[in-house]
Design an enzyme around this catalytic site. Structure first.
Site, PDB file in Angstrom:
ATOM      1  N   TRP A 168       0.870  -1.180   0.000  1.00 30.54           N
ATOM      2  CA  TRP A 168       0.000   0.000   0.000  1.00 30.54           C
ATOM      3  C   TRP A 168       0.907   1.230   0.000  1.00 30.54           C
ATOM      4  O   TRP A 168       1.813   1.333   0.843  1.00 30.54           O
ATOM      5  CB  TRP A 168      -0.875  -0.051   1.258  1.00 30.54           C
ATOM      6  CG  TRP A 168      -1.848   1.077   1.400  1.00 30.54           C
ATOM      7  CD1 TRP A 168      -2.765   1.500   0.483  1.00 30.54           C
ATOM      8  CD2 TRP A 168      -2.012   1.923   2.542  1.00 30.54           C
ATOM      9  NE1 TRP A 168      -3.500   2.549   0.985  1.00 30.54           N
ATOM     10  CE2 TRP A 168      -3.057   2.829   2.246  1.00 30.54           C
ATOM     11  CE3 TRP A 168      -1.388   1.997   3.788  1.00 30.54           C
ATOM     12  CZ2 TRP A 168      -3.486   3.796   3.146  1.00 30.54           C
ATOM     13  CZ3 TRP A 168      -1.814   2.958   4.694  1.00 30.54           C
ATOM     14  CH2 TRP A 168      -2.852   3.849   4.369  1.00 30.54           C
ATOM     15  N   ASP A 249      -0.616  -5.322   9.488  1.00 28.58           N
ATOM     16  CA  ASP A 249      -1.581  -4.319   9.030  1.00 28.58           C
ATOM     17  C   ASP A 249      -2.837  -5.076   8.620  1.00 28.58           C
ATOM     18  O   ASP A 249      -2.818  -5.849   7.661  1.00 28.58           O
ATOM     19  CB  ASP A 249      -0.989  -3.546   7.834  1.00 28.58           C
ATOM     20  CG  ASP A 249      -1.941  -2.465   7.336  1.00 28.58           C
ATOM     21  OD1 ASP A 249      -3.078  -2.374   7.843  1.00 28.58           O
ATOM     22  OD2 ASP A 249      -1.534  -1.705   6.429  1.00 28.58           O
ATOM     23  N   LYS A 291     -13.090  -0.733   6.051  1.00 23.44           N
ATOM     24  CA  LYS A 291     -13.680  -1.544   4.975  1.00 23.44           C
ATOM     25  C   LYS A 291     -14.701  -2.532   5.535  1.00 23.44           C
ATOM     26  O   LYS A 291     -15.787  -2.676   4.993  1.00 23.44           O
ATOM     27  CB  LYS A 291     -12.589  -2.327   4.230  1.00 23.44           C
ATOM     28  CG  LYS A 291     -11.280  -1.608   4.080  1.00 23.44           C
ATOM     29  CD  LYS A 291     -11.265  -0.650   2.929  1.00 23.44           C
ATOM     30  CE  LYS A 291      -9.991   0.175   3.001  1.00 23.44           C
ATOM     31  NZ  LYS A 291      -9.625   0.838   1.797  1.00 23.44           N
TER      32      LYS A 291
END
Ligand SMILES: Cc1ncc(COP(=O)(O)O)c(C=O)c1O
Length: 444
Positions: A168, A249, A291
């Site tokens: 990311w 993460d 999300k």
């Protein structure tokens, strides 16, 4: 009355003229040494991901399609507020006992306990043994930033953090500005569109002892390629041999498989591991509810630190709180209260998990639909990787030129590394997308 007063037509015109002059004038002229003390500030490049939305919004084509941003969309292409979240929010708003006072630096204690149980399981060793520190954070990014700041100040073994290639995009900036030294480790093998397991093990095996290693807990962004359970065990072995410090993460728990527990398997493997002499594995986790609960803009997340013993946990927690105090003092209350209400209420929690499974299911269905449409469109090459990858994204393998062709000719917006958000695909638009990809592969 000042010349900039806008209450009379004449002065209104003067004000507008002055505004126009300010907009048009190069920041230089006046004799007193310049118009602004910020004249030396350079224009920042647009964010590679958020910049895509700017281009999409400016595009006037009715055919336009945004596959750039990692946010869930319905079949109709609309953002979704989960029904469980709406109900929880109503409960929070209607609760007359609530006030708007500051909460502690570490955040909402009930939210922290429920978030920890969601990540590590309801009866984890680290929690039961008092070795787990959990602090509410400003979503996943905030948790990464606070964790990075804590490590830069207080972790003695190394200041290096190894990031997968690719990762990311924001990881580099977040950890770099926290004061850590960012290093790469091999992750994705483009020719096979699979994990470069040998490269990963070799790079982590050569990392300096004690270095920090960033691991995507599931649904790796941007590739959608995760290690197998066997490969995760291999990664744990090398982490323990080199005494590396894992920083997980977790931005997509539940999004990969539709099942919260299944998507936490790798994290829980590490969290329950013991090293030489029974020493518990220590680690950090940045957890996001953006999300999986659709709480993107509410900024709901947590930073967890597992320490070897309760005494160290207490000291670590005290220092993470100092980092929080200096950055933003205490976290916001509303989003965390909503997430807490969802997780604490069995009926709402069940409804949320069903909605989560349905979002993950729609994404999986879109993967299959895209592969079928690409076959119908006669797109050259093999596209099976689209269904073998998991999570919100597909790393299509399209080149930068092909992505630009898709944008300029077909009004399809995506990151130029070929990543598309599968959540942006729908049954209605999948054939258009497949035709566009077939054209790009042939002609760009
Ligand atoms: C891998 C990864 N980590 C962290 C984040 C941060 O998300 P947020 O700060 O919205 O929780 C994202 C968001 O896209 C992500 O993909």
């Amino acid at each position: 009355m000042s010349g900039l007063d806008d209450r009379t037509p004449a002065s209104g015109a003067a004000a507008r003229l002055r505004t126009l002059q300010l907009q048009l004038a190069p920041c230089a002229a006046p004799a007193d040494g310049g118009l602004s003390c910020f004249e030396g500030v350079q224009q920042a490049p647009p964010d590679p991901i958020l910049g895509i939305t700017d281009g999409f919004l400016k595009d006037t084509s009715p055919q336009k399609l945004n596959l750039g941003v990692g946010a869930y969309r319905t079949e109709e292409g609309r953002p979704l507020v989960l029904s469980a979240v709406r109900k929880a929010e109503r409960m929070v708003v209607d609760d007359a006992t609530r006030n708007k006072e500051y909460i502690p630096m570490g955040g909402n204690p009930q939210f922290c306990a429920l978030s920890a149980a969601l990540a590590f399981g309801p009866d984890s060793d680290c929690s039961r043994e008092g070795r787990l520190a959990t602090l509410q954070a400003l979503s996943g990014t905030g948790a990464l930033a606070v964790g990075g700041a804590f490590l830069a100040r207080h972790y003695q073994a190394s200041k290096a953090i190894y990031l997968p290639v690719p990762t990311w995009g924001n990881h580099h900036g977040v950890f770099g500005s926290a004061g850590l030294v960012v290093r790469p480790y091999r992750y994705y093998h483009a020719p096979t569109r699979a994990l470069d397991y040998a490269g990963l093990i070799a790079d982590l095996g050569a990392a300096e002892p004690g270095a920090i290693v960033l691991l995507h807990a599931c649904a790796h962004n941007p590739t959608g390629v995760d290690p197998s359970p066997e490969q995760w065990r291999g990664i744990l072995r090398v982490v323990q041999e080199r005494r590396l410090l894992p920083f997980f993460d977790s931005a997509y728990q539940g999004f990969a498989s539709g099942d919260l527990d299944a998507d936490a398997a790798a994290l829980r493997l590490f969290a329950s591991a013991r090293g030489p002499g029974g020493r518990p594995q220590e680690l950090l986790l940045a957890q996001s509810f953006a999300k999986n609960m659709g709480l993107y803009g509410e900024r709901v997340g947590a930073l967890h630190v597992i320490a070897a013993c309760p005494q160290v946990r207490g000291r670590v927690e005290s220092q993470v709180k100092i980092a929080v105090r200096q950055m933003y003092s205490s976290p916001p209350i509303h989003g965390a209260a909503v997430a807490t209400a969802v997780m604490a209420n069995p009926a709402l929690s069940a409804e949320w998990q069903a909605e989560l499974a349905s979002m993950a299911g729609r994404i999986k269905a879109m993967r299959a639909a895209l592969v079928a449409a690409l076959a119908e469109a006669g797109a050259p090459g093999s596209w099976d990787h689209i269904t073998s990858q998991i999570g919100m994204f597909s790393y299509t393998g399209l080149t930068k030129e092909q992505c630009i062709h898709l944008r300029d000719k077909w009004h399809i917006y995506m990151t130029l590394d070929g990543r598309i958000s599968m959540a942006g695909v729908s049954h209605k638009r999948v054939r258009y997308l497949a035709d566009a990809i077939a054209d790009a592969v042939r002609n760009a």
